[in-house]
Motif scaffolding. Structure first.
Motif, PDB file in Angstrom:
ATOM      1  N   GLU A   1       0.852  -1.185   0.000  1.00  0.00           N
ATOM      2  CA  GLU A   1       0.000   0.000   0.000  1.00  0.00           C
ATOM      3  C   GLU A   1       0.891   1.239   0.000  1.00  0.00           C
ATOM      4  N   THR A   2       0.721   2.120  -0.970  1.00  0.00           N
ATOM      5  CA  THR A   2       1.551   3.313  -1.051  1.00  0.00           C
ATOM      6  C   THR A   2       1.085   4.340  -0.023  1.00  0.00           C
ATOM      7  N   ILE A   3       2.027   4.800   0.803  1.00  0.00           N
ATOM      8  CA  ILE A   3       1.739   5.765   1.858  1.00  0.00           C
ATOM      9  C   ILE A   3       2.219   7.161   1.465  1.00  0.00           C
ATOM     10  N   VAL A   4       3.421   7.255   0.907  1.00  0.00           N
ATOM     11  CA  VAL A   4       3.972   8.525   0.428  1.00  0.00           C
ATOM     12  C   VAL A   4       4.451   8.299  -0.993  1.00  0.00           C
ATOM     13  N   SER A   5       3.982   9.125  -1.912  1.00  0.00           N
ATOM     14  CA  SER A   5       4.395   9.008  -3.318  1.00  0.00           C
ATOM     15  C   SER A   5       5.098  10.291  -3.753  1.00  0.00           C
ATOM     16  N   ASN A   6       5.573  10.274  -4.975  1.00  0.00           N
ATOM     17  CA  ASN A   6       6.193  11.459  -5.581  1.00  0.00           C
ATOM     18  C   ASN A   6       7.405  11.971  -4.810  1.00  0.00           C
ATOM     19  N   ILE A   7       8.160  11.058  -4.201  1.00  0.00           N
ATOM     20  CA  ILE A   7       9.435  11.453  -3.597  1.00  0.00           C
ATOM     21  C   ILE A   7      10.441  11.660  -4.730  1.00  0.00           C
ATOM     22  N   PRO A   8      11.222  12.753  -4.703  1.00  0.00           N
ATOM     23  CA  PRO A   8      12.248  12.926  -5.739  1.00  0.00           C
ATOM     24  C   PRO A   8      13.167  11.705  -5.773  1.00  0.00           C
ATOM     25  N   SER A   9      13.377  11.138  -6.941  1.00  0.00           N
ATOM     26  CA  SER A   9      14.164   9.912  -7.062  1.00  0.00           C
ATOM     27  C   SER A   9      15.540  10.209  -7.629  1.00  0.00           C
ATOM     28  N   GLY A  10      16.375   9.173  -7.654  1.00  0.00           N
ATOM     29  CA  GLY A  10      17.712   9.320  -8.200  1.00  0.00           C
ATOM     30  C   GLY A  10      18.639  10.055  -7.254  1.00  0.00           C
ATOM     31  N   GLY A  11      19.827  10.402  -7.763  1.00  0.00           N
ATOM     32  CA  GLY A  11      20.804  11.070  -6.918  1.00  0.00           C
ATOM     33  C   GLY A  11      21.141  10.193  -5.726  1.00  0.00           C
TER      34      GLY A  11
ATOM     35  N   ALA B   1       8.475  14.949   7.722  1.00  0.00           N
ATOM     36  CA  ALA B   1       7.634  14.347   8.751  1.00  0.00           C
ATOM     37  C   ALA B   1       6.212  14.225   8.227  1.00  0.00           C
ATOM     38  N   PHE B   2       5.588  13.074   8.488  1.00  0.00           N
ATOM     39  CA  PHE B   2       4.220  12.782   8.049  1.00  0.00           C
ATOM     40  C   PHE B   2       3.451  12.153   9.201  1.00  0.00           C
ATOM     41  N   GLU B   3       2.143  12.132   9.070  1.00  0.00           N
ATOM     42  CA  GLU B   3       1.346  11.259   9.916  1.00  0.00           C
ATOM     43  C   GLU B   3       1.534   9.829   9.401  1.00  0.00           C
ATOM     44  N   PRO B   4       1.248   8.807  10.214  1.00  0.00           N
ATOM     45  CA  PRO B   4       1.505   7.430   9.784  1.00  0.00           C
ATOM     46  C   PRO B   4       0.798   7.020   8.498  1.00  0.00           C
ATOM     47  N   ASP B   5      -0.301   7.702   8.140  1.00  0.00           N
ATOM     48  CA  ASP B   5      -0.988   7.382   6.888  1.00  0.00           C
ATOM     49  C   ASP B   5      -0.438   8.168   5.709  1.00  0.00           C
ATOM     50  N   GLY B   6       0.655   8.914   5.917  1.00  0.00           N
ATOM     51  CA  GLY B   6       1.296   9.661   4.846  1.00  0.00           C
ATOM     52  C   GLY B   6       0.737  11.057   4.624  1.00  0.00           C
ATOM     53  N   LYS B   7      -0.231  11.466   5.429  1.00  0.00           N
ATOM     54  CA  LYS B   7      -0.850  12.778   5.249  1.00  0.00           C
ATOM     55  C   LYS B   7      -0.103  13.852   6.042  1.00  0.00           C
TER      56      LYS B   7
END
Length: 447
Positions: A179-189, A250-256
Motif C-alpha cells: 500500500e503506497t503511503i507517500v508518493s512522488n518522492i524525488p528519485s535518483g541522486g 515528517a508525516f502522519e503514519p498514513d502519509g498525510k
C-alpha cells in the motif's frame, strides 16, 4: 560458542575494558588517519575548530576495488567479542532492522526485495529465511508500526515512495500487496531513503538525500526571488532541481500532512530514535571535492526547524567556496552537528545499543557503519565505529569497533552498511561488497 566462567571471565571483562581505556585519544590532525592505522579501540575526537581550509589537498577519485573475501577473513573485533557469519552471497544487503519477535529484516536493494532471517536460539545459523516482499524500487529503510511489541505494518522506503505491508508477528512473507503511503518522492541522486517512527507512533520520519554533490546546477535565485522564497519556506530550503531534497520530512503514519522537519542534510542515509531520550538521530554523508579532510561527516540529533548547512555552508558558518556569497543571510543560522567523524568515511546507518549481551559500558552508546571513502587520497572508513555517550548525551568521541575489511591500498572485501541490535543483544552488521551479514557477540555475555 565457548562461555568463560569465574575468574577467567572476570579477567576477560577487565581486559576488554582496559583495552579501550589504554588507547590514546586522537585529536586534531592526529585524528585524520587512514585504514592502515585503524584497529578496534582506536579513539578519535574531532571538533569544529579542527576543520582545515578547503583545497589543501587535491580532490581524489579513489574508489575501492572489491576483492573476494578470503576464506578465513572475518571482522576484526575488540578482545572478548566474536563474529559469526549469518549469510553470504546476497546481492546488496543494506539496512537491517529487527522485528519485535527477533526476526531480521534486510533490504536487498539491488534485488528490489526485503529478505527475512529467523535465527536459531543463541546462534548465527538461520532456522528459517525467505523473501518477505519483492517488486520494490531500491528499498532501503524499514520500520515497524506501531512501535512496540505488536506491529501491524511493515513500512519500506523505496527510491521514490514509502509503502507498507500488513504484518502479523512471525510473518515470513507479506500476506498482501504493498500500500503506497507517500508518493512522488524525488528519485535518483542519493537514493538511500530511510524511515523511522517517533516513540509515540504519531510521526513518520523520512530522509531524502540531495540530487547532486553540492547543488552545482541550482539557479542563483528561485522563481519569484530569494526574499519571497526565504519568507515562505523553512529555513535553508533549496529550490529548483534540489526542491524537496537534502531534507528530513515528517508525516502522519498514513502519509498525510507532510512537512519539512529539517533542511541542509546532504544525505541523511541512516536514521534512528535514541531510546534514552526519544530524539531522532541521523548520520550524514557530507560533500566531496574540497580535499582529503574537508568537510567532516557527522551524526546528529535532528532538530525541528534546524538548517544544517548544505549546500551553502558546512559544520557551522563555513562557506562552501563553490557558493561564495550566495546566502549570507544563512551564515548565522547553521546548526552544528553533535558528533563529527573523519571526512569521506561515508556513514550509512546508526543503531543505539540497548541490548543485554555486551558489557555494561556499551549501554546507551551508538554504533555507526562507515561504508568507506572514494574521494580521499588514502582510504578511510570501511569499519563500524562506536559513538560514546554519557547520561544520554554524546561526548563527541568515537572509537573503532569493527575493522579488518580492507585488503590493501587497492582493494577491500567488505563495506559496512547496516547495524542493528538483535533481541538477544547481539549486534547485526551487513556489508555490501561481498554481500554478507554478521552476528557480533560478547563471548562471556554482559557484565
Amino acid at each position: 560458542m565457548i562461555r568463560i566462567a569465574g575468574l577467567a571471565g572476570l579477567a576477560l571483562l577487565l581486559a576488554t575494558s582496559a583495552f579501550a581505556q589504554d588507547q590514546p585519544l586522537l585529536t586534531g590532525k592526529a585524528a585524520f588517519g587512514d585504514w592502515n592505522a585503524d584497529r578496534p579501540g582506536v579513539r578519535r575526537l574531532i571538533k569544529p575548530d579542527d576543520l582545515q581550509k578547503p583545497y589543501l589537498t587535491e580532490s581524489a577519485s579513489n574508489g575501492a576495488g572489491l576483492g573476494d573475501r578470503p576464506e578465513s577473513a572475518k571482522p576484526v573485533l575488540p578482545p572478548g567479542f566474536t563474529a559469526e557469519l549469518i549469510a553470504s552471497g546476497i546481492a546488496n544487503p543494506r539496512v537491517v532492522r529487527v522485528a519485535p519477535n527477533g526476526d531480521l529484516f534486510v533490504a536487498d536493494s539491488d534485488a528490489n526485495q526485503i529478505r527475512v532471517y529467523r535465527l536459531a536460539k543463541d546462534s548465527a545459523k538461520p532456522a528459517e529465511d525467505g523473501i518477505f516482499a519483492g517488486d520494490l524500487n531500491q528499498p532501503y529503510g524499514i520500520a515497524f508500526y506501531p512501535p512496540g511489541d505488536k506491529p501491524q505494518w511493515i513500512y519500506v522506503a523505496n527510491n521514490d515512495s514509502v509503502v507498507r505491508f500488513a504484518y502479523r508477528d512471525g510473518d515470513l512473507k507479506a500476506s498482501g500487496e504493498a500500500e503506497t503511503i507517500v508518493s512522488n518522492i524525488p528519485s535518483g541522486g542519493h537514493w538511500t531513503r530511510d524511515i523511522a517512527f517517533s516513540p509515540d507512533g504519531k510521526t513518520l520520519y523520512l530522509s531524502v538525500g540531495s540530487g547532486s554533490n553540492v547543488a552545482e546546477g541550482i539557479e542563483k535565485e528561485p522563481d519569484g526571488g530569494l526574499d519571497a522564497w526565504a519568507k515562505s519556506m523553512p529555513l535553508g530550503t533549496a529550490w529548483g532541481e534540489e526542491d524537496g531534497r537534502a531534507d528530513v520530512l515528517a508525516f502522519e503514519p498514513d502519509g498525510k500532512n507532510g512537512r519539512i522537519l529539517a533542511t541542509g542534510l546532504r544525505n541523511c542515509s541512516g536514521m534512528t530514535v535514541q531510546p534514552a531520550t526519544g530524539a531522532l538521530w541521523c548520520v550524514v554523508n557530507e560533500r566531496d571535492g574540497l580535499g582529503d579532510n574537508v568537510p567532516f561527516e557527522y551524526a546528529t540529533t535532528v532538530k525541528d526547524g534546524a538548517f544544517y548547512g548544505w549546500p551553502w555552508y558546512y559544520i557551522g558558518a563555513n562557506e562552501d567556496p563553490r557558493h561564495k556569497g550566495a546566502r549570507p543571510d544563512l551564515a548565522g543560522s547553521v546548526t552544528v552537528p553533535d558528533v563529527l567523524m573523519q571526512a569521506h568515511s561515508a556513514p550509512l546507518n546508526i543503531a543505539f545499543y540497548d541490548g543485554g549481551n555486551f558489557p555494561a559500558e556499551y549501554k546507551g552508546d551508538a554504533f555507526v557503519a562507515l561504508h568507506g571513502s572514494w574521494n580521499r587520497g588514502v582510504r578511510t572508513g570501511y569499519k563500524v565505529v562506536r559513538l560514546k555517550f554519557s547520561d544520554g548525551k554524546p561526548t563527541g568521541e568515537y572509537q573503532d569497533f569493527i575493522t579488518g575489511f580492507v585488503l590493501s591500498d587497492d582493494a577491500v572485501w567488505g563495506r559496512p552498511v547496516g547495524v542493528a541490535v538483535a533481541k538477544d543483544g547481539a549486534l547485526i552488521v551487513t556489508e555490501d561488497a561481498n554481500g554478507t551479514i554478521w552476528r557480533i557477540t560478547h563471548v562471556d555475555g554482559p557484565s
